[in-house]
Design a protein around this motif. Sequence first.
Motif, short mmCIF file in Angstrom:
data_model
loop_
_atom_site.label_atom_id
_atom_site.label_comp_id
_atom_site.label_asym_id
_atom_site.label_seq_id
_atom_site.Cartn_x
_atom_site.Cartn_y
_atom_site.Cartn_z
N ASN A 100 72.26 0.34 -80.62
CA ASN A 100 72.61 1.53 -79.84
C ASN A 100 71.61 2.67 -79.99
OD1 ASN A 100 73.18 2.22 -82.46
ND2 ASN A 100 75.27 2.93 -82.09
N THR A 101 70.58 2.50 -80.84
CA THR A 101 69.55 3.54 -80.96
C THR A 101 68.18 3.07 -80.48
OG1 THR A 101 69.17 2.90 -83.27
CG2 THR A 101 70.71 4.72 -82.88
N ALA A 102 68.10 1.84 -80.00
CA ALA A 102 66.81 1.29 -79.56
C ALA A 102 66.23 2.10 -78.40
CB ALA A 102 66.98 -0.17 -79.16
N GLU A 103 67.08 2.56 -77.49
CA GLU A 103 66.58 3.32 -76.35
C GLU A 103 65.90 4.61 -76.80
OE1 GLU A 103 68.13 5.03 -72.01
OE2 GLU A 103 69.58 4.34 -73.50
N PHE A 104 66.46 5.25 -77.82
CA PHE A 104 65.86 6.48 -78.34
C PHE A 104 64.43 6.22 -78.81
CE2 PHE A 104 64.70 8.77 -82.21
CZ PHE A 104 64.68 10.08 -81.75
N PHE A 105 64.22 5.12 -79.53
CA PHE A 105 62.89 4.83 -80.06
C PHE A 105 61.92 4.43 -78.95
CE2 PHE A 105 65.45 4.33 -83.93
CZ PHE A 105 64.73 5.18 -84.77
N SER A 106 62.44 3.91 -77.86
CA SER A 106 61.55 3.60 -76.73
C SER A 106 60.94 4.87 -76.16
CB SER A 106 62.32 2.84 -75.65
OG SER A 106 63.28 3.67 -75.02
N TYR A 107 61.68 5.99 -76.23
CA TYR A 107 61.15 7.27 -75.77
C TYR A 107 60.05 7.79 -76.70
CZ TYR A 107 65.29 7.38 -72.77
OH TYR A 107 66.25 7.08 -71.84
N LEU A 108 60.04 7.30 -77.95
CA LEU A 108 59.03 7.71 -78.92
C LEU A 108 57.82 6.79 -78.91
CD1 LEU A 108 61.23 8.69 -82.02
CD2 LEU A 108 60.30 10.18 -80.23
N GLY A 109 57.79 5.86 -77.95
CA GLY A 109 56.63 4.98 -77.82
C GLY A 109 56.77 3.62 -78.47
N PHE A 110 57.98 3.28 -78.92
CA PHE A 110 58.19 1.96 -79.52
C PHE A 110 58.67 0.97 -78.45
CE2 PHE A 110 58.10 4.54 -83.28
CZ PHE A 110 57.56 3.71 -84.25
N ASN A 111 58.26 -0.27 -78.62
CA ASN A 111 58.57 -1.32 -77.65
C ASN A 111 59.34 -2.45 -78.33
OD1 ASN A 111 56.63 -0.40 -75.28
ND2 ASN A 111 55.46 -0.27 -77.18
N GLU A 112 60.35 -2.94 -77.64
CA GLU A 112 61.19 -3.99 -78.21
C GLU A 112 60.44 -5.32 -78.27
OE1 GLU A 112 65.32 -6.36 -77.12
OE2 GLU A 112 65.19 -4.20 -76.70
N ILE A 113 60.53 -5.96 -79.43
CA ILE A 113 59.97 -7.30 -79.61
C ILE A 113 61.08 -8.34 -79.43
CG2 ILE A 113 58.86 -8.88 -81.24
CD1 ILE A 113 57.57 -6.42 -82.54
N THR A 114 62.17 -8.13 -80.15
CA THR A 114 63.31 -9.04 -80.04
C THR A 114 64.53 -8.34 -80.62
OG1 THR A 114 64.08 -11.30 -80.48
CG2 THR A 114 62.96 -10.15 -82.28
N ARG A 115 65.70 -8.95 -80.42
CA ARG A 115 66.93 -8.38 -80.96
C ARG A 115 67.94 -9.46 -81.27
NH1 ARG A 115 70.07 -4.44 -77.44
NH2 ARG A 115 68.00 -3.56 -76.98
N VAL A 121 67.58 -4.48 -83.67
CA VAL A 121 66.46 -4.60 -82.74
C VAL A 121 65.17 -4.41 -83.52
CG1 VAL A 121 65.37 -3.69 -80.65
CG2 VAL A 121 67.86 -3.67 -80.85
N PHE A 122 64.20 -5.27 -83.26
CA PHE A 122 62.89 -5.20 -83.90
C PHE A 122 61.91 -4.63 -82.88
CE2 PHE A 122 59.17 -7.85 -85.72
CZ PHE A 122 58.86 -6.87 -86.64
N MET A 123 61.19 -3.55 -83.25
CA MET A 123 60.32 -2.84 -82.31
C MET A 123 58.96 -2.57 -82.93
SD MET A 123 63.14 -0.08 -80.84
CE MET A 123 62.40 0.10 -79.21
N GLU A 124 57.98 -2.25 -82.08
CA GLU A 124 56.64 -1.90 -82.54
C GLU A 124 56.07 -0.80 -81.66
OE1 GLU A 124 53.63 -4.90 -81.95
OE2 GLU A 124 54.61 -5.67 -80.15
N ASN A 125 55.02 -0.13 -82.15
CA ASN A 125 54.45 0.98 -81.38
C ASN A 125 53.24 0.56 -80.54
OD1 ASN A 125 52.64 0.65 -83.51
ND2 ASN A 125 52.29 2.84 -83.78
N LYS A 126 52.92 -0.73 -80.50
CA LYS A 126 51.87 -1.22 -79.61
C LYS A 126 52.50 -1.71 -78.32
CE LYS A 126 48.03 -2.63 -82.58
NZ LYS A 126 47.15 -3.77 -82.98
N PRO A 127 51.99 -1.26 -77.16
CA PRO A 127 52.61 -1.64 -75.88
C PRO A 127 52.65 -3.14 -75.64
CG PRO A 127 51.09 0.20 -75.58
CD PRO A 127 50.89 -0.31 -76.98
N HIS A 128 51.59 -3.85 -76.04
CA HIS A 128 51.52 -5.29 -75.76
C HIS A 128 51.16 -6.06 -77.03
CE1 HIS A 128 51.77 -4.16 -71.56
NE2 HIS A 128 50.72 -3.38 -71.71
N GLY A 129 51.66 -5.60 -78.16
CA GLY A 129 51.29 -6.20 -79.43
C GLY A 129 51.66 -7.66 -79.55
#
Length: 238
Positions: A100-115, A121-129
């Motif tokens: 429920n907080t993944a969307e917030f981190f997407s606004y900070l430049g993080f991108n979802e890898i998997t969940r 949810v596992f995220m990273e700050n590289k757009p196409h990492g």
Amino acid sequence: MDYGIVEQRIFLQDSNEKRNLEEFLKKEGIKLDKNLDYTMGIYDAGKIIATGSFYKNTLKCLAVSSEHQGLGILNKVVSHLLNEQYARGYTHIFLYTKCNTAEFFSYLGFNEITRVDNLVVFMENKPHGIQSYAKELSKQKVKGHRVASIVMNANPFTLGHLHLIEKAANENDAVHVFIVSEEASVIPFKIRYELIKRGTQHLKNIIFHKAGDYIISNATFPSYFIKDDKNVWKHMPG
């Protein structure tokens, strides 16, 4: 609005600070991770209202009290942690967060890898990492009707590991062996990598890979989101 609010590091060696943090996280449904390099907290009138930590380049244990959510405090936590990460030389940053907080981190430049739905949810700050990682792996693609892969830490490399690789090599046209490269083992990665290569040099259909950041080890698995220890093992990679 910031009057009386203090932002500071939390030293987990202090039993009182650690206990207060564990109690705060428990209220927010999070378990304090055992592997942490750095932890910070935001306090209001001496009471903790938000916290965040990291282990190497992975943000963990991010939480804001339910009474203070929606006030931009989590943004302060993340900014503090990222500044500390950059100061330590990390630029590729990962984080685990609740769904429920993944969307917030997407606004900070993080991108979802998997969940894992309803869990993490596992995220990273590289757009196409993760896509770049997969592209690099594709360069070592080999032909074959049967292709297998093995992920191992090999700390140390044993006859059991050798048997596993030999069995896979005998049953498949090619075997990709991913060696966990995170330095969280007694034996350094370079030594483990070399021992595995030397121990399997009689096998001609093995392709070796440095696992990199995307092969998850026990040290970086977000067990603090899973309250039931049985569920930790259920979701834990082998």
